[in-house]
Design a protein around this motif. Structure first.
Motif, PDB file in Angstrom:
ATOM      1  N   GLY A  75      65.880  42.584  61.379  1.00 32.92           N
ATOM      2  CA  GLY A  75      64.586  42.242  61.562  1.00 32.92           C
ATOM      3  C   GLY A  75      63.967  41.417  60.552  1.00 32.92           C
ATOM      4  N   LEU A  76      64.695  41.113  59.520  1.00 32.18           N
ATOM      5  CA  LEU A  76      64.160  40.206  58.606  1.00 32.18           C
ATOM      6  C   LEU A  76      64.750  38.738  58.300  1.00 32.18           C
ATOM      7  CD1 LEU A  76      63.820  43.104  55.802  1.00 32.18           C
ATOM      8  CD2 LEU A  76      62.065  42.109  57.086  1.00 32.18           C
ATOM      9  N   ASP A  77      64.214  37.959  57.851  1.00 36.50           N
ATOM     10  CA  ASP A  77      64.924  36.706  57.606  1.00 36.50           C
ATOM     11  C   ASP A  77      65.423  36.621  56.124  1.00 36.50           C
ATOM     12  OD1 ASP A  77      64.180  35.399  60.312  1.00 36.50           O
ATOM     13  OD2 ASP A  77      62.066  36.173  59.720  1.00 36.50           O
ATOM     14  N   PHE A  78      66.304  35.917  55.992  1.00 39.92           N
ATOM     15  CA  PHE A  78      66.848  35.827  54.640  1.00 39.92           C
ATOM     16  C   PHE A  78      67.550  34.263  54.439  1.00 39.92           C
ATOM     17  CE2 PHE A  78      67.179  40.312  55.729  1.00 39.92           C
ATOM     18  CZ  PHE A  78      66.739  40.838  54.590  1.00 39.92           C
ATOM     19  N   VAL A  79      67.242  34.024  53.209  1.00 41.32           N
ATOM     20  CA  VAL A  79      67.945  32.811  52.810  1.00 41.32           C
ATOM     21  C   VAL A  79      69.045  33.006  51.368  1.00 41.32           C
ATOM     22  CG1 VAL A  79      66.450  31.094  53.431  1.00 41.32           C
ATOM     23  CG2 VAL A  79      66.235  32.213  51.262  1.00 41.32           C
ATOM     24  N   ALA A  82      71.640  33.018  38.245  1.00 35.29           N
ATOM     25  CA  ALA A  82      72.540  33.067  37.242  1.00 35.29           C
ATOM     26  C   ALA A  82      73.538  34.102  37.483  1.00 35.29           C
ATOM     27  CB  ALA A  82      71.847  33.249  35.893  1.00 35.29           C
ATOM     28  N   GLN A  83      73.299  35.266  38.197  1.00 33.24           N
ATOM     29  CA  GLN A  83      74.115  36.247  38.321  1.00 33.24           C
ATOM     30  C   GLN A  83      75.182  35.992  39.704  1.00 33.24           C
ATOM     31  OE1 GLN A  83      70.757  36.796  38.075  1.00 33.24           O
ATOM     32  NE2 GLN A  83      70.954  37.116  35.914  1.00 33.24           N
ATOM     33  N   GLY A  84      74.806  34.758  40.260  1.00 37.15           N
ATOM     34  CA  GLY A  84      75.578  34.444  41.561  1.00 37.15           C
ATOM     35  C   GLY A  84      74.574  34.501  42.713  1.00 37.15           C
ATOM     36  N   PRO A  85      75.122  34.150  43.942  1.00 35.63           N
ATOM     37  CA  PRO A  85      74.379  33.985  45.060  1.00 35.63           C
ATOM     38  C   PRO A  85      73.630  34.925  45.513  1.00 35.63           C
ATOM     39  CG  PRO A  85      76.531  32.852  45.283  1.00 35.63           C
ATOM     40  CD  PRO A  85      76.621  33.652  43.997  1.00 35.63           C
ATOM     41  N   MET A  86      72.382  35.388  45.709  1.00 40.98           N
ATOM     42  CA  MET A  86      71.646  36.554  46.050  1.00 40.98           C
ATOM     43  C   MET A  86      71.058  35.947  47.590  1.00 40.98           C
ATOM     44  SD  MET A  86      70.537  37.984  42.437  1.00 40.98           S
ATOM     45  CE  MET A  86      69.829  39.369  43.408  1.00 40.98           C
ATOM     46  N   GLU A  87      70.829  37.281  48.185  1.00 42.11           N
ATOM     47  CA  GLU A  87      69.917  37.038  49.393  1.00 42.11           C
ATOM     48  C   GLU A  87      68.762  37.548  48.977  1.00 42.11           C
ATOM     49  OE1 GLU A  87      72.111  37.954  53.824  1.00 42.11           O
ATOM     50  OE2 GLU A  87      71.229  39.511  52.522  1.00 42.11           O
ATOM     51  N   GLY A 123      58.262  33.678  49.657  1.00 40.60           N
ATOM     52  CA  GLY A 123      59.585  33.918  49.447  1.00 40.60           C
ATOM     53  C   GLY A 123      60.259  32.905  48.614  1.00 40.60           C
ATOM     54  N   LEU A 124      59.856  31.622  48.665  1.00 44.98           N
ATOM     55  CA  LEU A 124      60.334  30.684  47.894  1.00 44.98           C
ATOM     56  C   LEU A 124      59.146  29.684  47.273  1.00 44.98           C
ATOM     57  CD1 LEU A 124      63.376  29.060  50.037  1.00 44.98           C
ATOM     58  CD2 LEU A 124      63.570  30.477  48.148  1.00 44.98           C
ATOM     59  N   THR A 125      59.223  29.364  45.895  1.00 46.28           N
ATOM     60  CA  THR A 125      57.881  28.575  45.389  1.00 46.28           C
ATOM     61  C   THR A 125      58.393  27.062  45.188  1.00 46.28           C
ATOM     62  OG1 THR A 125      58.857  29.485  43.353  1.00 46.28           O
ATOM     63  CG2 THR A 125      57.242  30.638  44.509  1.00 46.28           C
ATOM     64  N   GLY A 126      59.803  26.900  45.253  1.00 42.50           N
ATOM     65  CA  GLY A 126      60.145  25.567  45.053  1.00 42.50           C
ATOM     66  C   GLY A 126      61.041  25.454  43.765  1.00 42.50           C
ATOM     67  N   GLY A 127      61.996  24.633  43.783  1.00 46.59           N
ATOM     68  CA  GLY A 127      62.792  24.520  42.401  1.00 46.59           C
ATOM     69  C   GLY A 127      64.252  25.408  42.895  1.00 46.59           C
ATOM     70  N   GLU A 128      64.252  26.468  43.806  1.00 45.59           N
ATOM     71  CA  GLU A 128      65.267  27.213  44.022  1.00 45.59           C
ATOM     72  C   GLU A 128      66.670  26.461  44.662  1.00 45.59           C
ATOM     73  OE1 GLU A 128      62.323  27.872  45.202  1.00 45.59           O
ATOM     74  OE2 GLU A 128      61.579  29.599  44.801  1.00 45.59           O
ATOM     75  N   GLU A 129      67.723  26.861  44.563  1.00 52.39           N
ATOM     76  CA  GLU A 129      68.880  26.324  45.161  1.00 52.39           C
ATOM     77  C   GLU A 129      69.270  27.172  46.229  1.00 52.39           C
ATOM     78  OE1 GLU A 129      73.370  24.653  44.027  1.00 52.39           O
ATOM     79  OE2 GLU A 129      71.975  24.961  42.371  1.00 52.39           O
ATOM     80  N   VAL A 130      69.398  26.553  47.549  1.00 60.72           N
ATOM     81  CA  VAL A 130      69.343  27.591  48.675  1.00 60.72           C
ATOM     82  C   VAL A 130      71.078  27.067  49.080  1.00 60.72           C
ATOM     83  CG1 VAL A 130      68.610  28.102  51.028  1.00 60.72           C
ATOM     84  CG2 VAL A 130      67.201  27.573  49.517  1.00 60.72           C
ATOM     85  N   LEU A 131      71.794  28.136  49.343  1.00 64.06           N
ATOM     86  CA  LEU A 131      73.064  28.032  49.632  1.00 64.06           C
ATOM     87  C   LEU A 131      73.166  28.216  51.074  1.00 64.06           C
ATOM     88  CD1 LEU A 131      74.774  29.704  46.669  1.00 64.06           C
ATOM     89  CD2 LEU A 131      74.047  27.555  46.910  1.00 64.06           C
ATOM     90  N   ALA A 132      74.219  27.619  51.657  1.00 67.08           N
ATOM     91  CA  ALA A 132      74.564  27.811  53.018  1.00 67.08           C
ATOM     92  C   ALA A 132      75.197  29.227  53.063  1.00 67.08           C
ATOM     93  CB  ALA A 132      75.548  26.818  53.716  1.00 67.08           C
TER      94      ALA A 132
END
Length: 326
Positions: free
Chosen positions: A278-282, A287-292, A314-323
Motif C-alpha cells: 500500500g506504499l510507494d517506494f524508490v 553510503a551504506q548501499g541501496p535503500m528503499e 520523500g525526495l528533495t533533489g540530489g539523490e541518486e535513484v536506482l532501478a
C-alpha cells in the motif's frame, strides 16, 4: 544493474530535459508547468450572412447546411415579378420618346430650310432646336432608367460573400424575402478555438503560449493568439490558433490544456516507483548501499516522451535513484 542519471533543466519552451549517466538516476529540482483543462469551442474567423439584394420570391435555393461554397458562388435567386412590368412600361415610354424625337428632328430640318430662305426667324429656329434637344435628353433618361431596372433584376442572384461552410439556411424555396434579409450564413476565413477562462487565471495567460488540445485523433498543439480585455460573467475570452483544427462541426467543444503556472518539482522516471504493502517506494543509493525510501507520488507527466512521476514528498533533489531489480 544498469541505471541512469536524470537532470531536469527548466526551459521556457522545451521543458525539462533528461540527462543520462552511468550509475543511477540523479534527481534535481526542475520547473514543472501546471496545466488547466478547459473547454474550447470551434469558431469561424468570419461568419457572414449572404443577403438578398432584392425583395421578392425565392425561386431557387441551391445550398443547405454543411455545404462548402466558394466566394461569389450563386446560392439562390430572388425574382420580383414587378420588374418585368416596370421594364415594359419604360420600353413604352422609350418608344413614345423615339417618335417625338423623330418628329422634332424633322421639324428642325424643315426649320433650317425655311431659315435659309428667310421665312422664319433665328429665334424660331432656336426654339425648334431646343425642343429636339429636350426630347433627346428625355430619351436618354428613360434608357438609363431601363438599365437601372435591368440591373435590379440581375441582383436577384444571392451570392456567397466568402469561401467557407454554410452554417445556417433560415429560409426555404418559395419564401417571400425582403431586400437585406439573410438567405444563408457562411463561415469562412479559417477556424480557431474560443476559450472562456475564469478571470482568476487571466494574469497567468500570455499571448503566444503553447496550448495542448485533446482531439479524437490524438493530442495536437496550438498557440494562444489573442486575449480579450473584457471580462463578462467572471470569465475571460481568448482565441487559440490551431493548424489542423477539425472544422466539420462549428461550435463543437474540445478539451484544451492551458499553461497557467510554473513551479519547482521533483520528477523521477515512472518505472522507478514501485508500490507494495500500500506504499510507494524508490531505491536510493546511500553510503551504506541501496535503500528503499517511501515517497508520496503526484501526477504523471511526460518529458521528451518518457513517463515521469512527480514526487511530492520523500525526495528533495540530489539523490541518486536506482532501478528496481527484476
Amino acid at each position: 544493474m544498469k541505471a541512469f542519471v536524470v537532470t531536469l533543466v527548466a526551459l521556457a519552451v522545451l521543458g525539462p530535459q533528461i540527462a543520462r549517466a552511468e550509475g543511477g538516476f540523479k534527481v534535481e529540482p526542475s520547473m514543472l508547468t501546471d496545466w488547466k483543462t478547459v473547454y474550447g469551442q470551434v469558431e469561424a474567423k468570419d461568419s457572414i450572412p449572404a443577403r438578398a439584394r432584392l425583395g421578392g420570391t425565392l425561386v431557387e435555393l441551391s445550398v443547405t447546411e454543411g455545404d462548402l461554397v466558394e466566394a461569389g458562388q450563386e446560392l439562390g435567386r430572388v425574382v420580383d415579378a414587378k420588374i418585368a412590368f416596370q421594364i415594359n412600361a419604360i420600353d413604352a415610354q422609350i418608344a413614345a420618346l423615339e417618335s417625338q424625337m423623330a418628329n422634332a428632328e424633322r421639324e428642325l430640318t424643315r426649320g433650317e430650310e425655311l431659315k435659309s430662305r428667310g421665312v422664319i426667324t433665328t429665334q424660331q429656329l432656336d426654339a425648334l432646336r431646343t425642343q429636339a434637344e429636350v426630347v433627346s435628353q428625355q430619351l436618354e433618361a428613360q434608357r438609363a432608367s431601363r438599365q437601372v431596372t435591368e440591373q435590379q433584376a440581375t441582383e436577384g442572384a444571392v451570392l456567397a460573400p466568402v469561401a467557407g461552410r454554410v452554417l445556417e439556411v433560415p429560409v426555404a424555396k418559395g419564401a417571400v424575402v425582403m431586400a437585406g434579409e439573410s438567405i444563408a450564413t457562411i463561415a469562412g476565413g479559417g477556424f480557431f478555438l474560443r476559450l472562456s477562462v475564469p478571470e482568476r487565471f487571466a494574469g497567468t495567460m500570455k499571448e503566444g503560449d503553447a496550448i495542448s488540445i485533446d482531439t479524437a485523433a490524438g493530442e495536437i498543439s496550438g498557440k494562444l493568439a489573442k486575449i480579450y480585455p473584457l471580462i463578462e460573467g467572471g470569465r475571460v475570452n481568448a482565441d487559440v490558433e490551431v493548424a489542423d483544427l477539425n472544422s466539420e462541426f462549428v461550435g463543437a467543444r474540445v478539451l484544451v490544456k492551458l499553461p497557467l503556472a510554473a513551479r519547482d518539482a521533483i520528477l523521477v522516471p515512472a518505472e522507478m516507483v514501485k508500490t507494495h504493502s500500500g506504499l510507494d517506494f524508490v531505491i536510493v543509493a546511500t553510503a551504506q548501499g541501496p535503500m528503499e525510501r517511501a515517497v508520496v507520488p503526484g501526477p504523471m507527466t511526460k518529458v521528451n516522451g518518457q513517463p515521469m512521476m512527480e514526487i511530492l514528498s520523500g525526495l528533495t533533489g540530489g539523490e541518486e535513484v536506482l532501478a528496481h531489480e527484476h
